[in-house]
Scaffold this active site. Structure first.
Site, mmCIF file in Angstrom:
data_model
loop_
_atom_site.group_PDB
_atom_site.id
_atom_site.type_symbol
_atom_site.label_atom_id
_atom_site.label_comp_id
_atom_site.label_asym_id
_atom_site.label_seq_id
_atom_site.Cartn_x
_atom_site.Cartn_y
_atom_site.Cartn_z
ATOM 1 N N ARG A 191 -5.731 -1.137 9.136
ATOM 2 C CA ARG A 191 -5.850 -2.649 9.183
ATOM 3 C C ARG A 191 -6.082 -3.284 10.339
ATOM 4 O O ARG A 191 -7.155 -2.861 11.095
ATOM 5 C CB ARG A 191 -4.597 -3.084 8.319
ATOM 6 C CG ARG A 191 -4.624 -2.997 6.889
ATOM 7 C CD ARG A 191 -3.516 -3.703 6.399
ATOM 8 N NE ARG A 191 -2.395 -3.693 6.704
ATOM 9 C CZ ARG A 191 -1.278 -4.603 6.039
ATOM 10 N NH1 ARG A 191 -1.381 -5.415 5.172
ATOM 11 N NH2 ARG A 191 -0.198 -4.280 6.476
ATOM 12 N N ASP A 248 1.882 -0.002 11.903
ATOM 13 C CA ASP A 248 1.796 -1.297 12.412
ATOM 14 C C ASP A 248 3.084 -1.888 12.363
ATOM 15 O O ASP A 248 2.966 -3.530 12.519
ATOM 16 C CB ASP A 248 0.498 -2.094 11.839
ATOM 17 C CG ASP A 248 0.706 -2.206 10.411
ATOM 18 O OD1 ASP A 248 1.499 -1.578 9.798
ATOM 19 O OD2 ASP A 248 0.084 -2.983 9.701
ATOM 20 N N GLY A 296 5.316 -2.059 3.622
ATOM 21 C CA GLY A 296 4.873 -2.572 4.917
ATOM 22 C C GLY A 296 5.073 -3.710 5.384
ATOM 23 O O GLY A 296 6.444 -4.401 4.743
ATOM 24 N N ASP A 297 4.817 -4.603 6.182
ATOM 25 C CA ASP A 297 5.117 -5.844 6.594
ATOM 26 C C ASP A 297 5.452 -6.729 5.537
ATOM 27 O O ASP A 297 6.157 -7.881 5.647
ATOM 28 C CB ASP A 297 4.490 -6.348 8.037
ATOM 29 C CG ASP A 297 3.233 -6.687 7.742
ATOM 30 O OD1 ASP A 297 2.507 -6.095 6.952
ATOM 31 O OD2 ASP A 297 2.404 -7.321 8.778
ATOM 32 N N THR A 328 3.856 3.072 5.803
ATOM 33 C CA THR A 328 2.497 2.483 5.762
ATOM 34 C C THR A 328 1.938 3.584 6.660
ATOM 35 O O THR A 328 2.437 4.039 7.705
ATOM 36 C CB THR A 328 2.454 1.075 6.343
ATOM 37 O OG1 THR A 328 1.126 0.809 6.638
ATOM 38 C CG2 THR A 328 3.298 0.659 7.168
ATOM 39 N N ARG A 345 0.891 -5.247 -5.780
ATOM 40 C CA ARG A 345 1.127 -6.458 -4.782
ATOM 41 C C ARG A 345 1.333 -7.459 -5.907
ATOM 42 O O ARG A 345 0.621 -7.742 -6.927
ATOM 43 C CB ARG A 345 -0.316 -6.445 -4.173
ATOM 44 C CG ARG A 345 -0.282 -5.454 -3.111
ATOM 45 C CD ARG A 345 -1.516 -5.977 -2.176
ATOM 46 N NE ARG A 345 -1.288 -4.981 -0.914
ATOM 47 C CZ ARG A 345 -1.896 -3.954 -0.380
ATOM 48 N NH1 ARG A 345 -2.738 -3.160 -1.383
ATOM 49 N NH2 ARG A 345 -1.701 -3.374 0.585
ATOM 50 N N GLY A 399 0.679 -1.193 0.075
ATOM 51 C CA GLY A 399 -0.127 0.067 0.034
ATOM 52 C C GLY A 399 0.825 1.265 -0.008
ATOM 53 O O GLY A 399 1.838 1.411 0.623
ATOM 54 N N ALA A 403 15.498 10.474 -0.748
ATOM 55 C CA ALA A 403 16.654 10.472 0.228
ATOM 56 C C ALA A 403 17.805 9.293 -0.194
ATOM 57 O O ALA A 403 18.793 9.540 -0.087
ATOM 58 C CB ALA A 403 16.173 10.407 1.602
ATOM 59 N N ASP A 430 -0.412 2.592 8.449
ATOM 60 C CA ASP A 430 -1.047 1.959 9.632
ATOM 61 C C ASP A 430 -0.469 1.964 11.089
ATOM 62 O O ASP A 430 -0.862 1.767 11.982
ATOM 63 C CB ASP A 430 -1.323 0.655 9.397
ATOM 64 C CG ASP A 430 -2.226 0.433 8.097
ATOM 65 O OD1 ASP A 430 -3.090 1.406 7.764
ATOM 66 O OD2 ASP A 430 -1.966 -0.559 7.209
HETATM 67 P P1 ADP Z 1 2.434 -4.214 2.536
HETATM 68 O O1 ADP Z 1 3.937 -4.085 2.097
HETATM 69 O O2 ADP Z 1 1.999 -2.724 2.570
HETATM 70 O O3 ADP Z 1 2.344 -4.877 4.040
HETATM 71 P P2 ADP Z 1 1.498 -6.595 1.085
HETATM 72 O O4 ADP Z 1 1.204 -7.337 2.465
HETATM 73 O O5 ADP Z 1 0.450 -6.572 0.070
HETATM 74 O O6 ADP Z 1 1.641 -4.981 1.581
HETATM 75 O O7 ADP Z 1 3.078 -6.939 0.532
HETATM 76 C C1 ADP Z 1 3.563 -6.401 -0.637
HETATM 77 C C2 ADP Z 1 4.003 -7.612 -1.629
HETATM 78 O O8 ADP Z 1 5.039 -8.321 -0.601
HETATM 79 C C3 ADP Z 1 3.133 -8.573 -1.786
HETATM 80 O O9 ADP Z 1 2.309 -8.287 -2.823
HETATM 81 C C4 ADP Z 1 4.208 -9.717 -2.088
HETATM 82 O O10 ADP Z 1 4.426 -9.626 -3.291
HETATM 83 C C5 ADP Z 1 5.382 -9.433 -1.149
HETATM 84 N N1 ADP Z 1 5.091 -10.492 -0.091
HETATM 85 C C6 ADP Z 1 4.331 -10.583 0.895
HETATM 86 N N2 ADP Z 1 4.455 -11.403 1.710
HETATM 87 C C7 ADP Z 1 5.542 -12.066 1.413
HETATM 88 C C8 ADP Z 1 6.187 -13.207 1.851
HETATM 89 N N3 ADP Z 1 5.653 -13.828 2.809
HETATM 90 N N4 ADP Z 1 7.147 -13.723 0.893
HETATM 91 C C9 ADP Z 1 7.404 -12.934 -0.196
HETATM 92 N N5 ADP Z 1 6.941 -11.963 -0.801
HETATM 93 C C10 ADP Z 1 5.897 -11.599 0.355
#
Ligand code: ADP
Length: 319
Positions: A171, A129, A102-103, A125, A72, A11, A22, A127
């Site tokens: 979230r 979080d 994000g995570d 993010t 994503r 996101g 930066a 959030d």
């Molecule tokens: P955010 O980074 O905002 O938390 P997502 O959870 O959608 O958003 O994660 C972003 C992208 O990171 C995902 O679409 C995927 O390509 C990658 N990703 C997420 N989880 C994993 C994982 N366990 N292993 C490898 N890549 C991942």
């Protein structure tokens, strides 16, 4: 290290551009080449890559969203997808990578590090979080957007003597709701980290009414559930006129606040410093106003917590 890459993933959040700026400027300052990777991991696997110069990141520090685009990708979660990404990075001679996201994005960054690409995560993010950092890039801007909206809704709540429920993003985390609710003097704040009973919410509303208060603001974190449903329950139990506003995606956009621009500038530059020091598989964070780096694996093993003393304070100040 002579060449690094930077991407934004997951996101978007206000301040990501300031972080990209930066990374690019700090790297070039140290005579390191920087390649921008477009559309997150999706673009990485498809080699959507362009060299960035000092001017490539001019005039973006104040802009929301991300000039690199974000995405994503389910494919990147697979072994084959990650292998492809590593192959592309090697082909371009990119030795280090900064992942702003994000995570979920950090999980991906961790995988790349395990496969030999030095990767550093920057928490972006709204959030807030992510463990191991007091703040994430974008949280402050989102918070200010929410507060502006609640201030406006409050005017109408007062004029029409109504109860307003405002559903905010976050979230599974209640940070946006908690901080916005406290900063806006909301009568009630509902967050996933603190149990609540609808009867208690109703009692508070009735108590307020008895002492002449004709309007109320209830801030609901999306992680608690639908504000529409909660509003219906309250209406059924009180007979008060409840109105619901779901703020939605306006919370993700907009020009970053000074705080987020500062945070993003510091974190982006620090991520490059980490790469130059030979670190990998770490996320940068801010703790007590100092930049810190924590292994991503350690951060992901923890769960983010909200400061419940703030929740208690909000309760005490809204009696
Ligand atoms: P955010 O980074 O905002 O938390 P997502 O959870 O959608 O958003 O994660 C972003 C992208 O990171 C995902 O679409 C995927 O390509 C990658 N990703 C997420 N989880 C994993 C994982 N366990 N292993 C490898 N890549 C991942």
């Amino acid at each position: 290290m002579k060449r690094i890459g930077v991407l934004t993933s997951g996101g978007d959040s206000p301040g990501m551009n300031a972080a990209v700026r930066a990374v690019v400027r700090k790297a070039i300052y140290h005579n390191v080449e920087v390649y921008g990777i477009y559309q997150g991991y999706h673009g990485l696997m498809n080699a959507s890559i362009k060299k960035l110069e000092l001017g490539s990141v001019g005039d973006i520090i104040h802009r929301g969203g991300t000039i690199l685009g974000t995405a994503r990708s389910e494919k990147f979660k697979t072994e084959a997808g990650q292998e492809k990404a590593v192959q592309v990075l090697r082909q371009y001679g990119i030795e280090g990578l900064v992942v702003i996201g994000g995570d979920g994005s950090f999980r991906g960054a961790e995988k790349l590090s395990q496969k030999g690409i030095a990767t550093i995560g920057v928490p972006g993010t709204i959030d807030n979080d992510i463990p191991c950092t007091d703040f994430t890039i974008g949280f402050d801007t989102a918070l200010n957007t929410v507060i502006e909206a609640i201030d406006k809704i409050r005017d109408t709540a007062t004029s029409h003597e109504r109860t307003f429920l405002i559903e905010v993003m976050g979230r599974n985390a209640g940070d946006i709701a908690l901080w916005a609710g406290l900063a806006d003097g909301a009568e009630t704040i509902l967050i996933p980290e603190a149990e609540y009973s609808i009867d208690e919410v109703v009692d508070r509303l009735k108590r307020g009414h008895r002492r002449g208060k004709k309007h109320s603001i209830i801030v609901v974190a999306e992680g608690v559930g639908s504000a529409v449903e909660i509003g219906k329950e309250i209406e059924a139990k009180t007979g008060y006129d409840c109105r619901v506003t779901v703020l939605g995606h306006i919370q993700r956009g907009g020009s970053p606040t000074a705080f987020d621009r500062m945070l993003a500038s510091r974190m982006g530059a620090f991520a490059v410093e980490c790469l130059l020091k030979g670190e990998k598989g770490k996320m940068v964070g801010i703790r007590n106003n100092q930049m810190v780096a924590t292994p991503i694996s350690e951060a992901l093993a923890q769960t983010h917590t909200v400061d419940l003393s703030l929740y208690q304070l909000a309760k005490e100040l809204s009696i």
